[in-house]
Motif scaffolding. Structure first.
Motif, short mmCIF file in Angstrom:
data_model
loop_
_atom_site.label_atom_id
_atom_site.label_comp_id
_atom_site.label_asym_id
_atom_site.label_seq_id
_atom_site.Cartn_x
_atom_site.Cartn_y
_atom_site.Cartn_z
N LEU A 1 13.50 10.03 -26.41
CA LEU A 1 13.44 10.48 -27.79
C LEU A 1 12.23 11.41 -27.98
O LEU A 1 11.16 11.16 -27.40
CB LEU A 1 13.31 9.28 -28.73
CG LEU A 1 14.45 8.25 -28.61
CD1 LEU A 1 14.14 7.03 -29.47
CD2 LEU A 1 15.79 8.86 -29.01
N PRO A 2 12.37 12.42 -28.75
CA PRO A 2 11.22 13.28 -29.06
C PRO A 2 10.11 12.46 -29.76
O PRO A 2 10.39 11.59 -30.59
CB PRO A 2 11.79 14.35 -30.00
CG PRO A 2 13.26 14.37 -29.70
CD PRO A 2 13.64 12.96 -29.34
N ASN A 3 8.92 12.77 -29.41
CA ASN A 3 7.73 12.08 -29.93
C ASN A 3 7.69 10.60 -29.56
O ASN A 3 6.90 9.84 -30.13
CB ASN A 3 7.62 12.23 -31.46
CG ASN A 3 7.52 13.69 -31.87
OD1 ASN A 3 6.82 14.47 -31.22
ND2 ASN A 3 8.25 14.08 -32.91
N GLU A 4 8.48 10.25 -28.63
CA GLU A 4 8.45 8.86 -28.16
C GLU A 4 7.22 8.66 -27.25
O GLU A 4 6.88 9.53 -26.47
CB GLU A 4 9.74 8.56 -27.38
CG GLU A 4 9.81 7.14 -26.86
CD GLU A 4 11.08 6.93 -26.02
OE1 GLU A 4 11.41 5.77 -25.72
OE2 GLU A 4 11.73 7.93 -25.64
N ARG A 5 6.62 7.51 -27.38
CA ARG A 5 5.47 7.24 -26.51
C ARG A 5 5.95 6.90 -25.10
O ARG A 5 6.91 6.16 -24.92
CB ARG A 5 4.65 6.07 -27.05
CG ARG A 5 3.70 6.49 -28.14
CD ARG A 5 2.38 5.75 -28.10
NE ARG A 5 2.51 4.29 -28.08
CZ ARG A 5 1.47 3.48 -28.06
NH1 ARG A 5 0.23 3.98 -28.06
NH2 ARG A 5 1.63 2.17 -28.06
N ILE A 6 5.23 7.44 -24.16
CA ILE A 6 5.52 7.18 -22.76
C ILE A 6 4.47 6.22 -22.21
O ILE A 6 3.27 6.48 -22.33
CB ILE A 6 5.53 8.49 -21.95
CG1 ILE A 6 6.63 9.42 -22.46
CG2 ILE A 6 5.72 8.23 -20.47
CD1 ILE A 6 8.05 8.89 -22.28
N LEU A 7 4.92 5.16 -21.62
CA LEU A 7 4.03 4.15 -21.04
C LEU A 7 4.33 4.02 -19.55
O LEU A 7 5.40 4.43 -19.08
CB LEU A 7 4.24 2.79 -21.72
CG LEU A 7 4.23 2.77 -23.25
CD1 LEU A 7 4.60 1.37 -23.75
CD2 LEU A 7 2.88 3.20 -23.79
#
Lengths: 183, 286
Positions: free
Chosen positions: B212-218
């Motif tokens: 998803l756009p602007n989704e945080r990546i961990l």
């Protein structure tokens, strides 16, 4: 009741009536007290104070009364107390004793002039000789001429104290004087 | 008024002798002291006399009454203790310097540090790794190869070389770095590597689903290189086919990093099968 104004007269009268041995004891006590005070550190507003050779004052004062065993013994003892600083044993005692002898000679030689200015100037000369003796003995002991300025300062301090306390070192006797010469 | 003394006149020779004997005795005493041997013998007398005459520190009666004597004594004791402690301090400093020299001679290592180490970034190297950092913590501080580094915002990289007092950190922006990541919201997994524009690139994308756009990546924690859940960045809006990640660590400071141990996934060899128990079970089963 005795008023305050009569206290000096009373003390003067008592002092005149005091025996020589009592006068000697009082003089010795004064020398001991002034000498002990001189052992403590002395400074006025941070400036070290010059302390007089009070034993020389006693030598000159007692010398005016002629030779006696009491002053000789006391002056030697005072000299040993002074030597306890760092001077060779006997150096101050020798100076005290020679000053005492000089004062005896001077007082017997010029006793007839006691009423003149010599009665004041000669003791100062004796004191100067005493301080000069201390300087000479110290210079011989250390092997070189020690500084003169402190000795001169000590001499002037001794003279001032002598002028204030000279009567307390008068034993009140004139040994060897006969009849009217003592007047 | 002075008294005339006729008795003294008769005794004058005796007094005169006494006077000269005293003078001679004092001169003799002075001369005797010119001998160093004799002077050495009389010095203890002088010392004892000086101790008595110059003992000005002894409190007098007034000081005792006013209580100043006790304070003076206390001050003297404290001054003595301060002098003693100053000597010990100087001795301790000397011993510490000597110990350091000995440790250097023996090449002795210090105690290992804790699991996590905060290190200062000394330099950004331009060697084989274009995107690498040099931290001032190494094996001497307990840092091991494989530790990951993060700053106040997120993942910075991974320790790839460890020296005694330094370690090299491969930044996540490097092209050769590979970080297993996952979307915080979508839960999709991918691998991230560094692009030349300072952004992260996602690769090995799943066949189904999209980040998803602007989704945080961990970090996903897969492979054991990184623990799960470390913030990496956020997904930028799509352009072309590339999925780019705006790295959080670039928004924070890079003067200091925190070096942390990676998770250790136990291997099967770490759990040996208890064969004796298995045999007993088999026998019981029979």
């Amino acid at each position: 009741m005795m008023g305050l104004g009569s206290v000096p007269d009373f003390l003067s009268m008592r002092w005149d009536a005091a025996r020589p041995r009592l006068r000697l004891a009082i003089g010795a006590l004064i020398v001991a007290l002034v000498g002990l005070a001189g052992l403590t550190p002395k400074a006025l507003f941070g400036v070290p104070l010059t302390w007089p050779y009070v034993s020389l004052i006693a030598a000159v004062g007692w010398g005016r009364s002629g030779l006696a065993f009491g002053p000789i013994i006391l002056l030697v003892l005072f000299g040993f107390a002074q030597d306890a600083s760092q001077a060779p044993w006997g150096s101050h005692g020798l100076a005290n004793l020679l000053t005492f002898g000089l004062a005896v000679v001077v007082s017997q030689t010029f006793d007839g002039d006691r009423g003149s200015g010599a009665g004041f100037e000669l003791p100062l000369a004796c004191l100067f000789a005493g301080v000069a003796l201390v300087w000479a003995i110290a210079s011989i002991a250390v092997g070189h001429a020690v500084r003169v300025t402190p000795m001169l300062a000590a001499y002037f301090a001794t003279v001032i104290i002598y002028m204030l306390m000279a009567p307390l070192f008068d034993l009140g006797i004139r040994r060897g004087l006969r009849g009217g010469a003592a007047a | 008024m002075p008294r005339a003394s006729g008795k003294g006149y008769k005794q004058r020779p005796l007094r005169r002798y006494g006077f000269f004997i005293a003078v001679a005795g004092l001169i003799a005493l002075l001369l005797l002291q010119s001998s160093p041997r004799l002077r050495g013998q009389v010095e203890p007398i002088r010392t004892a006399a000086s101790d008595q005459l110059y003992n000005v520190t002894r409190p007098n009666l007034v000081d005792r009454l006013t209580g100043a004597a006790g304070k003076d004594r206390q001050i003297l004791e404290l001054e003595t203790r301060v002098r003693e402690l100053a000597q010990y301090k100087a001795l301790a400093l000397t011993m510490a310097e000597r110990l350091e020299v000995y440790e250097d001679i023996l090449n002795m290592q210090g105690e290992p540090g804790g699991a996590e180490v905060t290190a200062r970034i000394m330099a950004e190297t331009n060697g084989p790794f274009a995107e690498a950092l040099l931290a001032n913590a190494g094996a001497a501080n307990g840092v091991q190869e494989g530790y990951f580094a993060e700053n106040d915002r997120g993942l910075v990289g991974r320790v790839v070389q460890v020296g005694q007092r330094s370690s090299r950190i491969l930044k996540v922006t490097d092209f050769n770095s590979r970080v297993p990541v996952m979307g915080e919201a979508s839960g999709l997994r991918a691998m991230m590597f560094g692009g030349r524009d300072g952004l992260g690139r996602l690769t090995d994308l799943p066949e189904q689903g999209q980040f998803l756009p602007n989704e945080r990546i961990l970090t996903s924690g897969e492979g054991g290189l990184y623990p799960r859940g470390v913030v990496v960045g956020t997904v930028l809006p799509y352009e072309d086919d590339d999925i780019r990640v705006n790295l959080e660590m670039l928004r924070g400071q890079l003067s200091y990093v925190r070096l942390k141990p990676a998770i250790s996934i136990p291997r099967p060899e770490d759990f040996p099968v208890e064969t004796e128990v298995a045999e007993v079970t088999d026998e019981a089963g029979q």
